[in-house]
Design a protein around this motif. Structure first.
Motif, PDB file in Angstrom:
ATOM      1  N   VAL A  37      -5.913   1.802 -12.786  1.00 56.19           N
ATOM      2  CA  VAL A  37      -4.570   1.938 -12.233  1.00 56.19           C
ATOM      3  C   VAL A  37      -3.642   2.617 -13.235  1.00 56.19           C
ATOM      4  O   VAL A  37      -2.854   3.501 -12.874  1.00 56.19           O
ATOM      5  CB  VAL A  37      -4.018   0.558 -11.826  1.00 56.19           C
ATOM      6  CG1 VAL A  37      -2.560   0.661 -11.393  1.00 56.19           C
ATOM      7  CG2 VAL A  37      -4.861  -0.044 -10.709  1.00 56.19           C
ATOM      8  N   LEU A  52      -9.222   0.322  -2.796  1.00 57.69           N
ATOM      9  CA  LEU A  52      -8.314  -0.638  -2.189  1.00 57.69           C
ATOM     10  C   LEU A  52      -8.263  -1.924  -3.001  1.00 57.69           C
ATOM     11  O   LEU A  52      -7.208  -2.553  -3.122  1.00 57.69           O
ATOM     12  CB  LEU A  52      -8.754  -0.942  -0.753  1.00 57.69           C
ATOM     13  CG  LEU A  52      -8.331   0.062   0.320  1.00 57.69           C
ATOM     14  CD1 LEU A  52      -8.973  -0.293   1.651  1.00 57.69           C
ATOM     15  CD2 LEU A  52      -6.821   0.112   0.464  1.00 57.69           C
ATOM     16  N   CYS A  61      -0.543  -3.789 -13.565  1.00 59.92           N
ATOM     17  CA  CYS A  61      -0.878  -2.364 -13.492  1.00 59.92           C
ATOM     18  C   CYS A  61      -1.304  -1.824 -14.847  1.00 59.92           C
ATOM     19  O   CYS A  61      -2.244  -1.032 -14.957  1.00 59.92           O
ATOM     20  CB  CYS A  61       0.314  -1.569 -12.979  1.00 59.92           C
ATOM     21  SG  CYS A  61       0.667  -1.799 -11.216  1.00 59.92           S
ATOM     22  N   ILE A  92       0.813  -1.219   0.000  1.00 58.78           N
ATOM     23  CA  ILE A  92       0.000   0.000   0.000  1.00 58.78           C
ATOM     24  C   ILE A  92       0.849   1.273   0.000  1.00 58.78           C
ATOM     25  O   ILE A  92       0.327   2.381  -0.130  1.00 58.78           O
ATOM     26  CB  ILE A  92      -0.937   0.003   1.241  1.00 58.78           C
ATOM     27  CG1 ILE A  92      -2.129   0.940   1.063  1.00 58.78           C
ATOM     28  CG2 ILE A  92      -0.173   0.292   2.511  1.00 58.78           C
ATOM     29  CD1 ILE A  92      -3.140   0.469   0.062  1.00 58.78           C
ATOM     30  N   MET A 105      -8.516   5.494  -6.865  1.00 60.52           N
ATOM     31  CA  MET A 105      -8.220   4.067  -6.883  1.00 60.52           C
ATOM     32  C   MET A 105      -8.729   3.412  -5.610  1.00 60.52           C
ATOM     33  O   MET A 105      -8.400   3.833  -4.499  1.00 60.52           O
ATOM     34  CB  MET A 105      -6.705   3.821  -7.010  1.00 60.52           C
ATOM     35  CG  MET A 105      -6.329   2.348  -7.078  1.00 60.52           C
ATOM     36  SD  MET A 105      -4.555   2.076  -6.921  1.00 60.52           S
ATOM     37  CE  MET A 105      -3.983   2.984  -8.347  1.00 60.52           C
ATOM     38  N   TYR A 131       1.943   6.607  -1.716  1.00 59.04           N
ATOM     39  CA  TYR A 131       1.087   5.826  -0.833  1.00 59.04           C
ATOM     40  C   TYR A 131      -0.390   6.030  -1.172  1.00 59.04           C
ATOM     41  O   TYR A 131      -0.786   7.041  -1.749  1.00 59.04           O
ATOM     42  CB  TYR A 131       1.338   6.199   0.631  1.00 59.04           C
ATOM     43  CG  TYR A 131       0.844   7.575   1.021  1.00 59.04           C
ATOM     44  CD1 TYR A 131      -0.358   7.742   1.704  1.00 59.04           C
ATOM     45  CD2 TYR A 131       1.568   8.726   0.689  1.00 59.04           C
ATOM     46  CE1 TYR A 131      -0.825   9.009   2.057  1.00 59.04           C
ATOM     47  CE2 TYR A 131       1.124   9.986   1.040  1.00 59.04           C
ATOM     48  CZ  TYR A 131      -0.076  10.114   1.717  1.00 59.04           C
ATOM     49  OH  TYR A 131      -0.546  11.365   2.048  1.00 59.04           O
ATOM     50  N   HIS A 132      -1.184   5.047  -0.780  1.00 58.85           N
ATOM     51  CA  HIS A 132      -2.634   5.133  -0.913  1.00 58.85           C
ATOM     52  C   HIS A 132      -3.204   5.836   0.315  1.00 58.85           C
ATOM     53  O   HIS A 132      -2.654   5.737   1.422  1.00 58.85           O
ATOM     54  CB  HIS A 132      -3.231   3.729  -1.052  1.00 58.85           C
ATOM     55  CG  HIS A 132      -4.670   3.703  -1.431  1.00 58.85           C
ATOM     56  ND1 HIS A 132      -5.689   3.791  -0.498  1.00 58.85           N
ATOM     57  CD2 HIS A 132      -5.276   3.599  -2.640  1.00 58.85           C
ATOM     58  CE1 HIS A 132      -6.863   3.734  -1.127  1.00 58.85           C
ATOM     59  NE2 HIS A 132      -6.640   3.626  -2.422  1.00 58.85           N
ATOM     60  N   ASP A 144      -8.492  -2.266  -6.227  1.00 66.10           N
ATOM     61  CA  ASP A 144      -7.605  -2.064  -7.374  1.00 66.10           C
ATOM     62  C   ASP A 144      -6.146  -2.008  -6.926  1.00 66.10           C
ATOM     63  O   ASP A 144      -5.243  -2.488  -7.635  1.00 66.10           O
ATOM     64  CB  ASP A 144      -7.966  -0.786  -8.127  1.00 66.10           C
ATOM     65  CG  ASP A 144      -9.151  -0.980  -9.067  1.00 66.10           C
ATOM     66  OD1 ASP A 144      -9.348  -2.114  -9.535  1.00 66.10           O
ATOM     67  OD2 ASP A 144      -9.869   0.002  -9.331  1.00 66.10           O
ATOM     68  N   ALA A 145      -5.905  -1.414  -5.770  1.00 64.59           N
ATOM     69  CA  ALA A 145      -4.530  -1.351  -5.258  1.00 64.59           C
ATOM     70  C   ALA A 145      -3.990  -2.751  -4.991  1.00 64.59           C
ATOM     71  O   ALA A 145      -2.855  -3.084  -5.354  1.00 64.59           O
ATOM     72  CB  ALA A 145      -4.484  -0.511  -3.982  1.00 64.59           C
ATOM     73  N   TYR A 185      -1.180  -4.322  -7.431  1.00 63.37           N
ATOM     74  CA  TYR A 185       0.093  -4.184  -6.723  1.00 63.37           C
ATOM     75  C   TYR A 185       0.880  -2.960  -7.197  1.00 63.37           C
ATOM     76  O   TYR A 185       2.108  -2.984  -7.251  1.00 63.37           O
ATOM     77  CB  TYR A 185       0.936  -5.450  -6.879  1.00 63.37           C
ATOM     78  CG  TYR A 185       0.712  -6.463  -5.767  1.00 63.37           C
ATOM     79  CD1 TYR A 185      -0.555  -6.656  -5.241  1.00 63.37           C
ATOM     80  CD2 TYR A 185       1.745  -7.212  -5.245  1.00 63.37           C
ATOM     81  CE1 TYR A 185      -0.786  -7.572  -4.237  1.00 63.37           C
ATOM     82  CE2 TYR A 185       1.537  -8.133  -4.235  1.00 63.37           C
ATOM     83  CZ  TYR A 185       0.267  -8.309  -3.729  1.00 63.37           C
ATOM     84  OH  TYR A 185       0.039  -9.209  -2.725  1.00 63.37           O
ATOM     85  N   LEU A 186       0.168  -1.881  -7.499  1.00 67.89           N
ATOM     86  CA  LEU A 186       0.845  -0.651  -7.886  1.00 67.89           C
ATOM     87  C   LEU A 186       1.864  -0.223  -6.834  1.00 67.89           C
ATOM     88  O   LEU A 186       2.990   0.177  -7.157  1.00 67.89           O
ATOM     89  CB  LEU A 186      -0.174   0.475  -8.097  1.00 67.89           C
ATOM     90  CG  LEU A 186       0.410   1.893  -8.202  1.00 67.89           C
ATOM     91  CD1 LEU A 186       1.357   2.006  -9.387  1.00 67.89           C
ATOM     92  CD2 LEU A 186      -0.694   2.937  -8.287  1.00 67.89           C
ATOM     93  N   PHE A 187       1.495  -0.304  -5.565  1.00 70.28           N
ATOM     94  CA  PHE A 187       2.370   0.188  -4.511  1.00 70.28           C
ATOM     95  C   PHE A 187       3.446  -0.829  -4.134  1.00 70.28           C
ATOM     96  O   PHE A 187       4.337  -0.524  -3.348  1.00 70.28           O
ATOM     97  CB  PHE A 187       1.548   0.582  -3.279  1.00 70.28           C
ATOM     98  CG  PHE A 187       0.541   1.656  -3.580  1.00 70.28           C
ATOM     99  CD1 PHE A 187       0.913   2.990  -3.584  1.00 70.28           C
ATOM    100  CD2 PHE A 187      -0.768   1.329  -3.903  1.00 70.28           C
ATOM    101  CE1 PHE A 187      -0.005   3.981  -3.889  1.00 70.28           C
ATOM    102  CE2 PHE A 187      -1.695   2.312  -4.206  1.00 70.28           C
ATOM    103  CZ  PHE A 187      -1.321   3.641  -4.197  1.00 70.28           C
TER     104      PHE A 187
END
Length: 454
Positions: free
Chosen positions: A342, A307, A336, A262, A305, A272-273, A309-310, A314-316
């Motif tokens: 994303v 959670l 992504c 995240i 975005m 960060y988200h 989708d995050a 795994y964007l973060f």
């Protein structure tokens, strides 16, 4: 005036995907792992995908290292749990009586070396040595098996006591549950400047929890505040060098089992988200108060975005890398690009924003992603001075020749397909030991595995 060692470079030590890479769905709260449970894996493809990522980053000018996998299957662990007879008998009895244990001792989860240890570079340590603490990973049995070998591997690579200090893993109890660098981020200016260490935890073991007293209810919080504080003490870090922040429990319940799912930080940038921290404002304020270089927060709001989708993309869990011109490159998994929401966030919010991130590189790490680990999971970040890099006598810093040797090694020893029922095959165990014995020679790390130590 702060001291600056301009020779310091961050080396990303990627874990080699092991010969027993399989989809056992062992990790509670890891949605990708559970979703792909029972599928047939391709260990050879997984290892080659990891090596391809390492090679591309090496060729782009980034310092790249390699860490070996664990000895699997861990037949010794099965013997400790009461299975007897020959190795063939042990595997057969476990497959018949406790297949869940067989899956656990065959796990190749050590490929995600962000969980291997927590590292403090020498520029931050009072004794001017780089410090290492293997994570105890006590929250899951299949990973609890790793720290002893991890410690031997780290000592074999970083063996010069003048430059490197090694600490024991924390006591393997729920109170000191430690998941390593997956819940630790170092922020600051250049890699050779003193930094501030952000430790993120999910719960407190003693006393009341921070913030509003909330903890996750669906999935376990794997990192405790007490574990993070203990590692900081081991490494000699002061209050002025550390920030301890609670991960948002709603994020954990959405499948954010580690903070690196995240949030990702590098230099002064924290990507960060919005739902990364339980108290976002206080976390940022504490970082700003301690950092000499101004913090550059890159915030992705829930409106842009979700959670889901995050976690799904795994964007973060991407690598954020520094370039000589001051810009940064974000290395993201292919998932992504496949997610329209994303990809739009990457283009419109991150690349077009007022921050140093100027480039995005997409990498295929599907074999790892399907088990719940992206590019950031696959590497342990170690900031090293030129003298410290020269002190590494093991052959673990990637070169074209080493990459070629490791690729040929994978081609010789790895299977293309590995189904759950194959884990009981005694030939797989024999193949793995042969491969690992050869690997320790290639990497020049000596005897680090139980079967080599007798």
């Amino acid at each position: 005036m702060s001291r600056v060692d301009e020779s310091v470079r961050e080396v990303n030590f990627d874990g080699l995907v092991g010969p027993t890479h399989n989809y056992a769905g062992l990790a509670a709260g890891n949605l990708a792992s559970k979703r792909h449970q029972g599928l047939t894996a391709n260990p050879k493809e997984g290892a080659l995908q990891g090596l391809a990522k390492m090679k591309s980053l090496m060729e782009a000018g980034y310092a790249q290292g390699v860490l070996p996998p664990q000895q699997r299957p861990d037949i010794g662990a099965l013997r400790e749990l009461g299975f007897g007879g020959s190795d063939r008998d042990v595997l057969a009895h476990a497959a018949d009586q406790a297949p869940e244990l067989l899956r656990a001792v065959c796990s190749a989860s050590s490929m995600w070396t962000a969980n291997a240890a927590t590292v403090t570079p020498s520029v931050d340590a009072p004794d001017r040595r780089a410090h290492f603490t293997p994570a105890n990973l006590q929250s899951s049995f299949h990973r609890f098996l790793e720290p002893e070998t991890t410690g031997r591997v780290l000592k074999a690579i970083f063996r010069n006591e003048r430059h490197f200090a090694h600490h024991p893993a924390l006591p393997a109890t729920p109170a000191f549950s430690d998941e390593g660098a997956a819940n630790h981020t170092r922020l600051g200016g250049e890699h050779g400047e003193p930094g501030v260490h952000l430790f993120v935890y999910g719960r407190r073991a003693f006393g009341s929890v921070a913030g509003d007293g909330r903890e996750p209810t669906r999935y376990p919080a794997r990192q405790t505040l007490e574990a993070s504080q203990a590692v900081a003490r081991q490494h000699g870090l002061t209050d002025a060098q550390t920030v301890f922040a609670q991960q948002h429990p709603d994020a954990i319940d959405a499948g954010v089992f580690h903070n690196d799912v995240i949030a990702v930080g590098n230099g002064p940038v924290l990507l960060y988200h919005e739902m990364a921290f339980l108290d976002e404002e206080s976390t940022l304020e504490a970082l700003r108060a301690r950092m000499e270089t101004p913090l550059i927060p890159v915030r992705v709001p829930v409106e842009a975005m979700s959670l889901d989708d995050a976690v799904g993309s795994y964007l973060f869990n991407s690598q954020l890398l520094s370039n000589p011109d001051g810009s940064m490159t974000l290395v993201v998994p292919g998932e992504c690009q496949a997610n329209e929401t994303v990809w739009r966030v990457i283009q419109d919010l991150i690349l077009a924003g007022h921050n140093p991130i100027g480039e995005v590189i997409v990498k295929d790490v599907k074999q790892s992603m399907q088990n719940g680990g992206g590019p950031a999971c696959l590497r342990l970040r170690v900031a090293l001075s030129s003298a410290e890099r020269e002190a590494i006598k093991a052959r673990v810093l990637l070169t074209p020749a080493l990459h070629e040797d490791l690729t040929a090694w994978v081609e010789r020893h790895y299977r293309d397909l590995l189904a759950p029922e194959d884990l009981a095959d005694p030939q797989l165990a024999s193949e793995s030991l042969t491969a690992l014995d050869e690997l320790t020679g290639l990497l020049e790390i000596g005897s680090v595995y139980p079967f080599q130590l007798g």
